[in-house]
Design a protein around this motif. Structure first.
Motif, short mmCIF file in Angstrom:
data_model
loop_
_atom_site.label_atom_id
_atom_site.label_comp_id
_atom_site.label_asym_id
_atom_site.label_seq_id
_atom_site.Cartn_x
_atom_site.Cartn_y
_atom_site.Cartn_z
N ASP A 9 0.82 -1.22 0.00
CA ASP A 9 0.00 0.00 0.00
C ASP A 9 0.85 1.26 0.00
N HIS A 10 2.18 1.08 0.20
CA HIS A 10 3.04 2.25 0.20
C HIS A 10 3.41 2.62 -1.25
N ARG A 11 3.96 3.78 -1.44
CA ARG A 11 4.37 4.21 -2.78
C ARG A 11 5.73 4.90 -2.69
N THR A 44 9.09 6.33 -3.73
CA THR A 44 9.22 7.02 -5.02
C THR A 44 10.10 6.30 -6.04
N PHE A 45 10.93 5.35 -5.61
CA PHE A 45 11.81 4.63 -6.54
C PHE A 45 11.24 3.29 -6.97
N CYS A 46 10.12 2.87 -6.38
CA CYS A 46 9.73 1.47 -6.44
C CYS A 46 8.60 1.18 -7.44
N ILE A 47 8.78 0.14 -8.21
CA ILE A 47 7.79 -0.24 -9.22
C ILE A 47 6.93 -1.42 -8.73
N ILE A 48 7.31 -2.01 -7.58
CA ILE A 48 6.66 -3.24 -7.12
C ILE A 48 5.13 -3.12 -6.98
N PRO A 49 4.60 -2.04 -6.37
CA PRO A 49 3.14 -1.96 -6.25
C PRO A 49 2.43 -2.04 -7.61
N TYR A 50 3.08 -1.58 -8.68
CA TYR A 50 2.47 -1.60 -10.01
C TYR A 50 2.53 -2.99 -10.61
N ARG A 83 10.03 7.24 2.44
CA ARG A 83 10.13 6.18 3.45
C ARG A 83 9.50 6.69 4.74
N ARG A 84 9.21 5.79 5.64
CA ARG A 84 8.45 6.18 6.83
C ARG A 84 9.31 6.18 8.09
N HIS A 85 10.62 6.17 7.92
CA HIS A 85 11.49 6.20 9.10
C HIS A 85 12.62 7.20 8.89
S1 SF4 Z 1 9.99 -0.29 -1.48
FE1 SF4 Z 1 8.24 -0.81 -2.81
S2 SF4 Z 1 7.46 -2.72 -1.97
FE2 SF4 Z 1 8.76 -1.78 -0.39
S3 SF4 Z 1 7.42 -0.55 0.89
FE3 SF4 Z 1 8.18 0.79 -0.69
S4 SF4 Z 1 6.66 0.71 -2.34
FE4 SF4 Z 1 6.32 -1.03 -1.00
#
Ligand code: SF4
Length: 422
Positions: free
Chosen positions: A154-156, A158-164, A274-276
């Motif tokens: 559920d996170h997004r 900014t570098f990550c394509i995994i949720p898509y 990121r959340r930390h």
């Molecule tokens: S890095 Fe990608 S998979 Fe990991 S928390 Fe962030 S958006 Fe989700």
């Protein structure tokens, strides 16, 4: 010849490939190669394309099916490849119906399927539940196997394509996880690794919102015959109280955590969404070390994230020491299409490579320091093969004359800079 599944990427894909093999064979597919692809870097996508071309040259009579995160995010690109007969979505691949449809399509049209007809990819963001599976065992027969308990995110960042590629977070009900673990232990697998995309968001979508801590407690309570339970990569900022208690109290939960830290600089962490903070990461590592003093910690860190200066990078290097990390997975930043970070000012490619090399060197030195500190201790080594085992801290051990699958208490006599010796 039946179905060959080629797996790229993460532990999740490794688990899913076992399910694909089962469902594709159940559907009666033959002469078929399935590429279970990864999209985490441009390099990973290129490797899948290269493999497709090579495999089609080597076995022109075989059907080629592409699935996985790269197929989900770049379906048209794969469907345009003449070598590819079908593109199956990342959730679809876990459903028997997708493989039965593939079989009917192949039976109906021997060859020369049009690009649009090749694509069987559903909207991954519409997926709300995990397709239930109960694997009786892993074809590999390895002593350590992965159990998928969560998928999507559920996170997004900014570098990550995994949720898509994998959609939003969803969890396997606790009862089904316990049954899966029990079945694999009954088949002789010694160590179970819980895996997911954002493991610490486990249960947020389930009735009563159970957390990862409760899940681990339930597994250890209801599968007393399980010798070793390990947790794969986690986001330390989401770790729940129960999990900390299990880490402190239960010897069967392995004293080894892998953290998704990504950077040691607060401004970069902000730009990554990121959340930390750096301080949170350092405090978390100190906290788990107070609970389990011998714990081994690992982390993922990205080198060369857009706008990263030399000073910011230095803070990622220093974090290794400050967190007392043993294992370091270094990811040279990879610009992924459609991600917010891809629109930020980029660090030059050669500088990204150079920083990744320097960070890996810091990681190697940290591992060597831990290996040296193990000499003279007695560790419980899971015998993985005729030549290698792993301690409860996930440290590799060179061994010989042992039975794969056994757990042996061995005294560490030395190391060769990469592995321990007994
Ligand atoms: S890095 Fe990608 S998979 Fe990991 S928390 Fe962030 S958006 Fe989700």
């Amino acid at each position: 010849m039946s179905v060959d599944v080629i797996t790229f990427g993460c532990r999740l894909n490794a688990f899913e490939s076992e399910v694909i093999a089962l469902e594709a064979e159940r559907a009666g597919l033959t002469e078929t190669i399935v590429i279970n692809s990864c999209a985490v870097t441009n390099e990973a996508v290129a490797q899948a394309r290269q493999s497709i071309r090579r495999l089609k040259r080597e076995r022109p009579e075989a059907r080629i099916v592409v699935t996985g995160c790269a197929a989900q995010t770049q379906a048209d690109m794969f469907a345009d490849m003449a070598e590819v007969d079908r593109v199956v979505g990342n959730d679809d691949k876990m459903r028997g119906s997708a493989w039965r449809d593939a079989r009917s399509a192949f039976d109906a049209l021997p060859f020369g399927i049009s690009t649009s007809e090749k694509i069987a990819v559903a909207d991954i963001m519409a997926v709300k539940e995990m397709a239930p599976h109960l694997l009786e065992g892993f074809q590999s027969g390895l002593p350590r196997v992965f159990v998928q308990v969560q998928n999507g995110c559920d996170h997004r960042c900014t570098f990550c394509i995994i949720p898509y590629g994998r959609g939003n977070s969803r969890s396997v009900p606790m009862g089904a996880v316990v049954d899966q673990v029990r079945a694999l232990v009954a088949r002789g697998h010694t160590e179970i690794v819980l895996t997911g995309v954002d493991l610490t968001s486990y249960g947020a979508d389930l009735p009563g919102t159970p957390k990862l801590g409760l899940l681990t407690r339930q597994i250890l309570r209801h599968v007393p015959e399980l010798k070793r339970l390990r947790i794969s990569s986690i986001d330390q900022v989401e770790v729940d109280r129960d999990l900390l208690d299990v880490i402190a109290d239960d010897e069967r939960l392995m004293p080894h955590l892998h953290l998704s830290l990504q950077s040691g600089d607060d401004m970069i962490l902000k730009r990554m969404k990121r959340r930390h903070s750096r301080a949170d990461a350092i405090e978390f590592c100190a906290q788990v070390r107070r609970l389990r003093p011998d714990i081994a910690l690992g982390a993922d860190i990205i080198a060369g994230f857009p706008t990263e200066t030399e000073d910011m990078f230095a803070r990622s290097q220093d974090l290794v020491e400050e967190c007392g990390l043993t294992f370091l997975h270094v990811f040279p930043y990879s610009k992924r299409p459609g991600t917010p970070a891809s629109r930020m000012p980029q660090v030059p490619g050669d500088k990204i490579k150079e920083r990744a090399r320097r960070l890996r060197a810091v990681g190697e030195a940290a591992l060597q320091k831990r290996l040296a500190s193990e000499i003279g201790t007695t560790r419980h080594v899971l015998i993985e093969s005729a030549t290698q085992g792993r301690t409860e801290h996930f440290l590799p051990v060179a061994i010989s004359g042992e039975t794969p699958g056994a757990v042996r208490a061995l005294t560490i006599a030395g190391d060769d800079g990469a592995r321990l010796r007994v």
